[in-house]
Write an enzyme that holds these catalytic residues in place. Structure first.
Site, PDB file in Angstrom:
ATOM      1  N   HIS A   1      -0.405 -18.526  12.577  1.00 47.85           N
ATOM      2  CA  HIS A   1       0.058 -17.237  12.034  1.00 47.85           C
ATOM      3  C   HIS A   1       0.608 -16.318  13.123  1.00 47.85           C
ATOM      4  O   HIS A   1       1.599 -15.613  12.923  1.00 47.85           O
ATOM      5  CB  HIS A   1      -1.118 -16.567  11.305  1.00 47.85           C
TER       6      HIS A   1
ATOM      7  N   TYR B   1      -4.897 -13.644   3.907  1.00 45.39           N
ATOM      8  CA  TYR B   1      -4.494 -12.952   2.669  1.00 45.39           C
ATOM      9  C   TYR B   1      -5.577 -13.017   1.583  1.00 45.39           C
ATOM     10  O   TYR B   1      -5.513 -12.275   0.598  1.00 45.39           O
ATOM     11  CB  TYR B   1      -3.212 -13.556   2.061  1.00 45.39           C
TER      12      TYR B   1
HETATM   13  N1  LIG Z   1       3.933 -14.388   8.740  1.00 43.50           N
HETATM   14  C1  LIG Z   1       3.619 -13.107   8.677  1.00 43.50           C
HETATM   15  O1  LIG Z   1       3.057 -12.521   9.621  1.00 43.50           O
HETATM   16  C2  LIG Z   1       3.949 -12.324   7.440  1.00 43.50           C
HETATM   17  C3  LIG Z   1       3.963 -10.919   7.476  1.00 43.50           C
HETATM   18  C4  LIG Z   1       4.296 -10.221   6.306  1.00 43.50           C
HETATM   19  C5  LIG Z   1       4.587 -10.925   5.154  1.00 43.50           C
HETATM   20  N2  LIG Z   1       4.533 -12.300   5.129  1.00 43.50           N
HETATM   21  C6  LIG Z   1       4.843 -13.073   3.878  1.00 43.50           C
HETATM   22  O2  LIG Z   1       6.043 -12.578   3.314  1.00 43.50           O
HETATM   23  C7  LIG Z   1       5.795 -12.104   1.987  1.00 43.50           C
HETATM   24  C8  LIG Z   1       6.717 -10.956   1.628  1.00 43.50           C
HETATM   25  O3  LIG Z   1       6.612  -9.907   2.541  1.00 43.50           O
HETATM   26  P1  LIG Z   1       6.245  -8.434   2.103  1.00 43.50           P
HETATM   27  O4  LIG Z   1       5.257  -8.472   0.990  1.00 43.50           O
HETATM   28  O5  LIG Z   1       5.921  -7.720   3.355  1.00 43.50           O
HETATM   29  O6  LIG Z   1       7.623  -7.796   1.638  1.00 43.50           O
HETATM   30  P2  LIG Z   1       8.713  -7.929   0.491  1.00 43.50           P
HETATM   31  O7  LIG Z   1       8.586  -9.179  -0.275  1.00 43.50           O
HETATM   32  O8  LIG Z   1      10.004  -7.624   1.165  1.00 43.50           O
HETATM   33  O9  LIG Z   1       8.379  -6.682  -0.435  1.00 43.50           O
HETATM   34  C9  LIG Z   1       7.374  -6.696  -1.394  1.00 43.50           C
HETATM   35  C10 LIG Z   1       7.490  -5.421  -2.222  1.00 43.50           C
HETATM   36  O10 LIG Z   1       8.719  -5.446  -2.969  1.00 43.50           O
HETATM   37  C11 LIG Z   1       8.468  -5.201  -4.343  1.00 43.50           C
HETATM   38  N3  LIG Z   1       9.478  -6.024  -5.065  1.00 43.50           N
HETATM   39  C12 LIG Z   1       9.506  -7.361  -5.172  1.00 43.50           C
HETATM   40  N4  LIG Z   1      10.593  -7.767  -5.856  1.00 43.50           N
HETATM   41  C13 LIG Z   1      11.271  -6.644  -6.202  1.00 43.50           C
HETATM   42  C14 LIG Z   1      12.467  -6.412  -6.922  1.00 43.50           C
HETATM   43  N5  LIG Z   1      13.197  -7.409  -7.414  1.00 43.50           N
HETATM   44  N6  LIG Z   1      12.868  -5.129  -7.093  1.00 43.50           N
HETATM   45  C15 LIG Z   1      12.137  -4.097  -6.596  1.00 43.50           C
HETATM   46  N7  LIG Z   1      10.987  -4.250  -5.895  1.00 43.50           N
HETATM   47  C16 LIG Z   1      10.555  -5.529  -5.695  1.00 43.50           C
HETATM   48  C17 LIG Z   1       7.044  -5.637  -4.569  1.00 43.50           C
HETATM   49  O11 LIG Z   1       6.422  -4.915  -5.605  1.00 43.50           O
HETATM   50  P3  LIG Z   1       5.672  -5.624  -6.861  1.00 43.50           P
HETATM   51  O12 LIG Z   1       4.726  -6.652  -6.341  1.00 43.50           O
HETATM   52  O13 LIG Z   1       4.994  -4.464  -7.503  1.00 43.50           O
HETATM   53  O14 LIG Z   1       6.768  -6.201  -7.675  1.00 43.50           O
HETATM   54  C18 LIG Z   1       6.394  -5.262  -3.234  1.00 43.50           C
HETATM   55  O15 LIG Z   1       6.035  -3.880  -3.230  1.00 43.50           O
HETATM   56  C19 LIG Z   1       4.297 -11.767   1.988  1.00 43.50           C
HETATM   57  O16 LIG Z   1       3.753 -11.668   0.698  1.00 43.50           O
HETATM   58  C20 LIG Z   1       3.756 -12.920   2.800  1.00 43.50           C
HETATM   59  O17 LIG Z   1       3.659 -14.092   2.008  1.00 43.50           O
HETATM   60  C21 LIG Z   1       4.248 -13.006   6.261  1.00 43.50           C
END
Ligand SMILES: NC(=O)c1ccc[n+]([C@@H]2O[C@H](COP(=O)([O-])OP(=O)(O)OC[C@H]3O[C@@H](n4cnc5c(N)ncnc54)[C@H](OP(=O)(O)O)[C@@H]3O)[C@@H](O)[C@H]2O)c1
Length: 340
Positions: A138, A76
């Site tokens: 990961h 990241y």
């Molecule tokens: N282990 C793995 O392979 C893996 C894969 C994917 C993700 N991850 C981890 O999981 C985390 C989260 O996953 P993700 O980023 O894919 O998805 P997510 O958290 O489901 O979605 C993030 C999106 O939602 C928006 N958001 C956040 N809170 C909100 C709210 N209350 N209302 C409306 N929109 C909102 C954010 O926009 P803004 O930022 O503009 O608010 C962003 O565009 C990652 O950051 C990472 O740490 C791990």
């Protein structure tokens, strides 16, 4: 005597910080029940980097809002700004190192046993920390530096993770994106049990089987991409419930919460640690304000009905790798990590 304005200000500050419950891990440690996601996404130039310290500032605001668990990964490229923010909060006396739970992940190009200790030491260097709380493999996918498939057994990598835990470089170790068979293999052949499995969990992929299996083994499931179809992904809307979904809006009205909070609480009520990502202060507060209500079993079941086993993270460019953990698809995409 403190002036009334100052007292009000202090009270407001205290009220703004949410006390997050903790889950017991099978090695005796405890994990805060929600983590801040810090992956900023991917575009044509590769991993999206933090601009003008926006991630550092989000972590500063997150700590003030009550987040005690931060999720990052070598890939990241957010470890340094997280470290910067933590150092500021330690220096201000807002939190101490042992109040925080920091999870990071080993990238696929460092799976050989001699690569794991340098990889975690490099991550520690970037964050300025002496140890991580949780270090995850990961993916079960080993790659060479040029992103070609590497022939490294997952147990070679797992044993190297056990070694860095023994050295005290991380308190706990776990896995991410492993399927049940791969997890079972680590459980039967490893010396240390993984304390956590990080997988995609949201209303379109509820992961009931893997979650029950993990529960039966005492392994905590961390759920990534917790909002599923509620938010845009890769600039696109995907099928599934949106913020105006009648069920989620109705439950929100009942509990005085937003649909986003209902979905995060659904994860918590299923024993999953959600990892919502946001860099916006108001959403940071919104996403953590979910520990003052609880969904009923019937409400959880209604949300479960949105399941369609839909993933958003499908690295199909690795699907010919012998350890690819997911179902193969017909038209795999080109590897964005691979240099031509
Ligand atoms: N282990 C793995 O392979 C893996 C894969 C994917 C993700 N991850 C981890 O999981 C985390 C989260 O996953 P993700 O980023 O894919 O998805 P997510 O958290 O489901 O979605 C993030 C999106 O939602 C928006 N958001 C956040 N809170 C909100 C709210 N209350 N209302 C409306 N929109 C909102 C954010 O926009 P803004 O930022 O503009 O608010 C962003 O565009 C990652 O950051 C990472 O740490 C791990």
């Amino acid at each position: 005597m403190l002036p009334t304005g100052l007292i009000a200000c202090v009270l407001l500050h205290m009220a703004a910080s949410v006390e997050v419950p903790k889950l017991n891990m099978l090695d005796g440690g405890q994990m805060p029940a929600i983590a801040l996601g810090t992956y900023l996404g991917f575009d044509q130039n590769g991993v999206v980097r933090s601009k003008s310290k926006e991630l550092r500032d989000a972590v500063l605001a997150a700590v003030d809002a009550g987040y005690r668990h931060i999720d990052t990964a070598a890939i990241y490229e957010t470890e340094s700004e997280i470290g910067e923010a933590l150092k500021m909060k330690f220096n201000e006396g807002v939190v101490k190192r042992d109040d925080m739970f920091i999870t990071t992940k080993l990238w696929n190009t460092a799976h050989k046993k001699e690569q794991v200790e340098p990889a975690i030491r490099s991550a520690l260097n970037k964050t300025g920390l002496d140890y991580f709380d949780l270090y995850l493999m990961h993916w079960p996918i080993a790659l060479n530096e040029d992103n070609s498939y590497a022939n490294v057994d997952i147990m070679e990598t797992w044993r190297a993770l056990e070694d860095v835990q023994r050295l005290g470089l991380t308190k706990s170790i776990g896995l991410s994106n492993f399927n049940k068979e791969q997890l079972q293999r680590v459980l039967s052949e490893g010396s240390i049990k993984p304390v956590a499995l990080q997988i995609e969990v949201h209303p379109q992929i509820i992961q009931s089987d893997l979650i029950s299996f993990c529960k039966s083994e005492g392994i905590i499931v961390m759920g990534y991409s917790p909002f599923g179809s509620l938010v845009m992904r890769y600039g696109l809307q995907f099928p599934g419930p949106k913020m105006d979904d009648p069920l989620l809006v109705g439950l929100g009205q009942k509990y005085g919460k937003t649909p986003a909070q209902i979905v995060l609480r659904w994860a918590v009520d299923r024993g999953v640690v959600p990892i919502p990502k946001t860099i916006k202060p108001s959403r940071l507060t919104e996403n953590i304000s979910i520990f003052d209500f609880k969904l009923t079993p019937d409400e959880i079941e209604k949300i479960n009905q949105y399941n369609s086993n839909t993933r958003y993270t499908i690295p199909s460019f690795w699907q010919e790798h012998p350890n690819y953990p997911f179902e193969k698809i017909d038209n795999p995409v080109k590897d964005p990590f691979k240099k031509d």
